[in-house]
Structures are given as C-alpha cells and as structure tokens.
Design an enzyme around this catalytic site. Sequence first.
Site, PDB file in Angstrom:
ATOM      1  N   ASP A 176       0.831  -1.213   0.000  1.00 54.71           N
ATOM      2  CA  ASP A 176       0.000   0.000   0.000  1.00 54.71           C
ATOM      3  C   ASP A 176       0.867   1.265   0.000  1.00 54.71           C
ATOM      4  OD1 ASP A 176      -2.454   1.334  -0.018  1.00 54.71           O
ATOM      5  OD2 ASP A 176      -2.452   1.558   2.164  1.00 54.71           O
ATOM      6  N   GLY A 177       0.311   2.302  -0.582  1.00 52.84           N
ATOM      7  CA  GLY A 177       0.970   3.609  -0.546  1.00 52.84           C
ATOM      8  C   GLY A 177       1.520   4.088  -1.879  1.00 52.84           C
ATOM      9  N   ASN A 178       1.271   3.340  -2.943  1.00 57.92           N
ATOM     10  CA  ASN A 178       1.783   3.734  -4.264  1.00 57.92           C
ATOM     11  C   ASN A 178       1.226   5.080  -4.715  1.00 57.92           C
ATOM     12  OD1 ASN A 178       3.083   1.309  -4.437  1.00 57.92           O
ATOM     13  ND2 ASN A 178       1.513   0.326  -5.694  1.00 57.92           N
ATOM     14  N   GLY A 179      -0.077   5.247  -4.556  1.00 58.31           N
ATOM     15  CA  GLY A 179      -0.732   6.469  -5.021  1.00 58.31           C
ATOM     16  C   GLY A 179      -0.158   7.695  -4.341  1.00 58.31           C
TER      17      GLY A 179
ATOM     18  N   TRP B   4       2.695   7.990  -2.846  1.00 57.23           N
ATOM     19  CA  TRP B   4       4.118   8.142  -3.229  1.00 57.23           C
ATOM     20  C   TRP B   4       4.230   8.883  -4.566  1.00 57.23           C
ATOM     21  CZ3 TRP B   4       7.670   6.929  -7.002  1.00 57.23           C
ATOM     22  CH2 TRP B   4       9.009   6.865  -6.620  1.00 57.23           C
TER      23      TRP B   4
ATOM     24  N   HIS C 199       2.149   3.841  -9.010  1.00 56.87           N
ATOM     25  CA  HIS C 199       1.894   2.433  -9.333  1.00 56.87           C
ATOM     26  C   HIS C 199       3.046   1.847 -10.157  1.00 56.87           C
ATOM     27  CE1 HIS C 199      -1.960   2.385  -7.481  1.00 56.87           C
ATOM     28  NE2 HIS C 199      -2.473   3.304  -8.265  1.00 56.87           N
TER      29      HIS C 199
ATOM     30  N   SER D  25      -7.572  -5.437  -5.036  1.00 53.71           N
ATOM     31  CA  SER D  25      -8.581  -6.065  -4.184  1.00 53.71           C
ATOM     32  C   SER D  25      -9.955  -6.049  -4.852  1.00 53.71           C
ATOM     33  CB  SER D  25      -8.654  -5.331  -2.836  1.00 53.71           C
ATOM     34  OG  SER D  25      -9.348  -4.107  -2.986  1.00 53.71           O
TER      35      SER D  25
ATOM     36  N   ASN E 158     -11.111  -2.612  -4.976  1.00 53.57           N
ATOM     37  CA  ASN E 158     -10.424  -1.597  -5.784  1.00 53.57           C
ATOM     38  C   ASN E 158     -11.169  -1.231  -7.074  1.00 53.57           C
ATOM     39  OD1 ASN E 158      -7.134  -2.778  -4.767  1.00 53.57           O
ATOM     40  ND2 ASN E 158      -8.228  -0.980  -4.048  1.00 53.57           N
TER      41      ASN E 158
ATOM     42  N   ARG F 192      -4.596  -1.827   9.070  1.00 56.05           N
ATOM     43  CA  ARG F 192      -5.777  -2.634   8.747  1.00 56.05           C
ATOM     44  C   ARG F 192      -5.415  -3.675   7.699  1.00 56.05           C
ATOM     45  NH1 ARG F 192      -7.720   2.767   6.763  1.00 56.05           N
ATOM     46  NH2 ARG F 192      -7.264   2.898   4.549  1.00 56.05           N
TER      47      ARG F 192
HETATM   48  C1  IPE Z   1      -5.171  -2.618  -0.095  1.00 57.35           C
HETATM   49  O1  IPE Z   1      -4.928  -1.272  -0.278  1.00 57.35           O
HETATM   50  C2  IPE Z   1      -5.197  -3.308  -1.423  1.00 57.35           C
HETATM   51  C3  IPE Z   1      -3.912  -3.445  -2.101  1.00 57.35           C
HETATM   52  C4  IPE Z   1      -2.742  -3.093  -1.635  1.00 57.35           C
HETATM   53  C5  IPE Z   1      -3.977  -4.055  -3.397  1.00 57.35           C
HETATM   54  P1  IPE Z   1      -6.117  -0.229  -0.392  1.00 57.35           P
HETATM   55  O2  IPE Z   1      -5.485   1.103  -0.578  1.00 57.35           O
HETATM   56  O3  IPE Z   1      -7.099  -0.652  -1.404  1.00 57.35           O
HETATM   57  O4  IPE Z   1      -6.792  -0.330   1.046  1.00 57.35           O
HETATM   58  P2  IPE Z   1      -7.772   0.672   1.762  1.00 57.35           P
HETATM   59  O5  IPE Z   1      -8.877   0.965   0.799  1.00 57.35           O
HETATM   60  O6  IPE Z   1      -6.993   1.895   2.086  1.00 57.35           O
HETATM   61  O7  IPE Z   1      -8.200  -0.042   2.988  1.00 57.35           O
HETATM   62  C1  IPE Z   2      -1.767   0.162  -3.283  1.00 59.08           C
HETATM   63  O1  IPE Z   2      -1.471   1.506  -3.353  1.00 59.08           O
HETATM   64  C2  IPE Z   2      -1.904  -0.450  -4.641  1.00 59.08           C
HETATM   65  C3  IPE Z   2      -3.304  -0.725  -5.026  1.00 59.08           C
HETATM   66  C4  IPE Z   2      -4.328  -0.674  -4.257  1.00 59.08           C
HETATM   67  C5  IPE Z   2      -3.508  -1.108  -6.391  1.00 59.08           C
HETATM   68  P1  IPE Z   2      -2.617   2.583  -3.336  1.00 59.08           P
HETATM   69  O2  IPE Z   2      -3.030   2.880  -4.735  1.00 59.08           O
HETATM   70  O3  IPE Z   2      -3.725   2.174  -2.444  1.00 59.08           O
HETATM   71  O4  IPE Z   2      -1.868   3.831  -2.743  1.00 59.08           O
HETATM   72  P2  IPE Z   2      -2.450   4.850  -1.686  1.00 59.08           P
HETATM   73  O5  IPE Z   2      -2.802   4.062  -0.469  1.00 59.08           O
HETATM   74  O6  IPE Z   2      -3.639   5.496  -2.320  1.00 59.08           O
HETATM   75  O7  IPE Z   2      -1.334   5.791  -1.449  1.00 59.08           O
HETATM   76 MG    MG Z   3      -4.109   2.471  -0.467  1.00 61.09          MG
END
Ligand code: IPE
Ligand code: IPE
Ligand code: MG
Length: 226
Positions: free
Chosen positions: A12-15, A17, A29, A57, A60, A180
């Site tokens: 998690d956290g790509n967006g 970043w 991503h 997920s 998603n 979580r």
């Molecule tokens: C969990 O991250 C799913 C993946 C890393 C693929 P999310 O960013 O979707 O989780 P929530 O929505 O913050 O709980």
């Molecule tokens: C997790 O990173 C990757 C996927 C859910 C596909 P996010 O896209 O959830 O990144 P944040 O949490 O918004 O930074």
């Molecule tokens: Mg996320």
Amino acid sequence: MKTIKHVAIIMDGNGRWGLKKRGSRHFGHLSGFRNLENIVDFSIKKKISYLTLFAFSTENWKRPESEIKYLFDLIRKYFKKKISSLMEKGARIKIIGNKNKLPKDVRKIISNVEKITKKNKKIQILLALNYGSKEEIVNSFKKLIKKKVKKVSVKQISNYLYTSRIPDPEILIRTGGYFRLSNFLLWQSAYSELFFLKKLWPDFKEKDFSKVIQKYYKIKRNFGSL
Ligand code: IPE
Ligand code: IPE
Ligand code: MG
C-alpha cells in the site's frame, strides 16, 4: 533459526508516493511494480518459498476507471517483460482471487504465465488480483456444500481456499501507514506476525524487509500455549 516459508505483503501507498514525487498516482503504481524485482530476489535469497503480494482487491473496482485501466496495463506489461527473468529466477506464478471478473486478455495472460512457470521451484509468487478474503471464504463454503461435505472442519475450509495446500504466512507486512487488513488473507493470517510500516510501498527496500525478518526472529510465537 525459525524458517520462514511464507511472507504476505499488502503493497500500500503507491498512489500517495506518486502524488508526492510527480503529482501522479499512476507514477506511484509504476514505481511500485518496479520495486517488485528486488523484493522477489531478496525473498529467494532468504529461501522464502511463498511470497503473496496484494496487487488488486475486490474493493479496488471502486477506483476511477482510468486508474484501474492503468493498473491492468501495468500487469499486462509486467508479465510480458518479466516472463524470462521469472523463468531464470525459478519463480512460479499463481494468481489468487476471482479471475472471472478480470479483463479477458488479462485472464489469458495470467493463465499462460501460470502454465509456463508451473515447474519452477525456487519460489512461488502468489499475486492477489481481484482478491477478497471474505469472497474467498464464502466460495470455499459454496464448494463444500456443492460437494455435500458432511463434516465441515478447519481443514476442509482451508482446502477450498485459493491458498489450499500452501502454509499460512508466518509474516504479514503492510506498508503505507494504515493498521488494517483491507480484506486480505483474513483466514490465513489467524496466527501471522503482523508488521505495519509507515513507509510507502515504492520505498520499501531489502533493508526494510531484512529488519522485519530480524524482528520476526525475536518474537516468541505461542499459538495459545506458553
Ligand atoms: C489494499 O490497499 C489493497 C492493495 C494493496 C492491493 P487499499 O489502498 O485498497 O486499502 P484501503 O482501501 O486503504 O483499505
Ligand atoms: C496500493 O497503493 C496499490 C493498489 C491498491 C492497487 P494505493 O493505490 O492504495 O496507494 P495509496 O494508499 O492510495 O497511497
Ligand atoms: Mg491504499
């Protein structure tokens, strides 16, 4: 030394970043995917047999269509580009999740990758795509009902999960700062050691992975006993 057979990661956290670095979630991503190679190599070095990576997920799909499209394009490109290196590494790919709802061409690509890498033995990478733990558990029950299984047991339920015959993860890591599970491996993580890291996924490096492993070695795992 305790062996580590299975590590599961919520990447998690790509967006966030990408937004921070270039004002673009997509860039995050892309960088997240680029981070995979080192993590896979490190896992092989550490003789980890199963590495489960949460990539998309069942929830998603609620994201903007453009982001979903970008993510699946990355998956398409990743397998096209990386198949030979995955073969060299001896990595077997298995997708866990509901494949039926994936784009048709992606389904074809992954079934091909699963077939080609089937005999690889160094590491098994379980890529969780359109994965949701609750759906997985419901599906297991549906299969048990269909098979008219009379004695429902922990073992039987496990047997019909996507992860059947795969040991539960000793270690579950979530990057990105949230505490979580977001519908990931709820059944399988019943006794996993959980590590929640502040770092965003593209910043998670071998050093961070190594620290988690060192901490894991120091934990006294009780499984209810003393
Ligand atoms: C969990 O991250 C799913 C993946 C890393 C693929 P999310 O960013 O979707 O989780 P929530 O929505 O913050 O709980
Ligand atoms: C997790 O990173 C990757 C996927 C859910 C596909 P996010 O896209 O959830 O990144 P944040 O949490 O918004 O930074
Ligand atoms: Mg996320």
